[in-house]
Design a protein around this motif. Sequence first.
Motif, short mmCIF file in Angstrom:
data_model
loop_
_atom_site.label_atom_id
_atom_site.label_comp_id
_atom_site.label_asym_id
_atom_site.label_seq_id
_atom_site.Cartn_x
_atom_site.Cartn_y
_atom_site.Cartn_z
N ASP A 38 -6.24 8.38 6.09
CA ASP A 38 -6.79 7.14 5.58
C ASP A 38 -6.50 5.98 6.53
O ASP A 38 -6.60 4.82 6.16
N TYR A 83 0.86 -1.19 0.00
CA TYR A 83 0.00 0.00 0.00
C TYR A 83 0.89 1.23 0.00
O TYR A 83 1.92 1.26 0.69
N CYS A 96 -8.92 -4.46 5.30
CA CYS A 96 -8.19 -3.22 5.08
C CYS A 96 -7.07 -3.47 4.08
O CYS A 96 -6.76 -4.61 3.72
N ARG A 97 -6.41 -2.38 3.64
CA ARG A 97 -5.32 -2.49 2.70
C ARG A 97 -4.03 -2.97 3.37
O ARG A 97 -3.23 -3.69 2.78
N HIS A 123 -7.27 2.18 5.40
CA HIS A 123 -8.52 1.96 4.68
C HIS A 123 -9.30 0.78 5.24
O HIS A 123 -9.71 -0.12 4.51
#
Length: 380
Positions: free
Chosen positions: A270, A112, A295-296, A363
């Motif tokens: 984020d 990410y 989530c990322r 995220h």
Amino acid sequence: MTEQPSYESTTAWRELTAGLAELDAAFLTGERAAPDEVGAVGGYRMLATLLGVACDTYLFPDTARPRFVETVTPHRRDRRWGGDNTDAWYLLCVLDPARHYRVTGRRHDSVYFSLTVYNQPAPGAWSDRVIGVVNDSDLTFGPDGEFELRMGPTRPDDWTGPFIELADDAFVALTRDYQGDPLTGRPVEWEIEAVEPAGPVIRSDAATAAALRAMLGWMRTMLAIVPTPLAQRAEEPTPGQLGHETAHGTNEFAEPYQVPDFVFGWSATDACYSFGSFDLEPDEVLEATFRPPACRFWNLTVWNEYMAGSSATDGRTSINIETAVLNDDGTVTVLIGRSLPEHPNGVTTLDLPRGNLALRFFHPDRVPERPVTRVQRAAG
């Protein structure tokens, strides 16, 4: 005798050196005084790190000739500060809000990554607002992972891709690049160029003096935040507390929270955070169990009282979405000890008896529940 020239930068330099001589009071005296040699040494290392980051941020940038510089990496020992972690590279570039910039790069092994632009309320003051964010899900990638985005006061007529509009108080762009394995992963290649012609290089007395004063102001703000007190926290948070000050007890985590758009410092909007602390005897481990949301990326990192981690080569001081072994019910149990626990999700404090813990989720589809903790005797 020749009369000594009078420069404003001379006055500012002497203010800086005098101010630096006073900054160690933050960890030598008062309620936040370091309890031992380890804490004091950590304080001086933090002062040296902050001075380097302050130079990178205020003294040496040229917004007409921009470049990204390392502000956190998994490997540089002189860039352990500000809530760093071993899984990430953070790069910094100071901006002129009146200029247009073209940012290009290549993603490589990143799980990410993002770029966030922050404001500056006053010279040397910590940011308190996010101007804009672009993350990897906003980008279009070429066959070799190449990408492009733009920043400026207005969107270029010929550009329809990712764009951050720079407000009048826009100050700095900070990249975040998270790796599943920081020892082998290749970070993002970031490049930046100013669209408008650079013009001549000018290093004036007034600008140098202003930069030196901003450096000292910024460092004073950081030393007002760290070291963080590691004794039992208040039962209830007090108004105006920062996220890392959220109330919790020793060997516990605070309630997770989503970072708002109005921030203090360079927090990621984020992200969702839960901060904790530890105070362990040599034969104790802290067991923490939590359920990661979708989530990322997420990771859990050990910090000292200065919110500073360790080099990735020092030991396993963090665990993340790619390295953690999940329980059968989808939860994660992490064992944190002064030496590395014999556990799939073991994390070491590198013999630090006390410090901070940071659990972050990028995220997430929801704010997770508070981790459940207990202290137990180490196996063996």
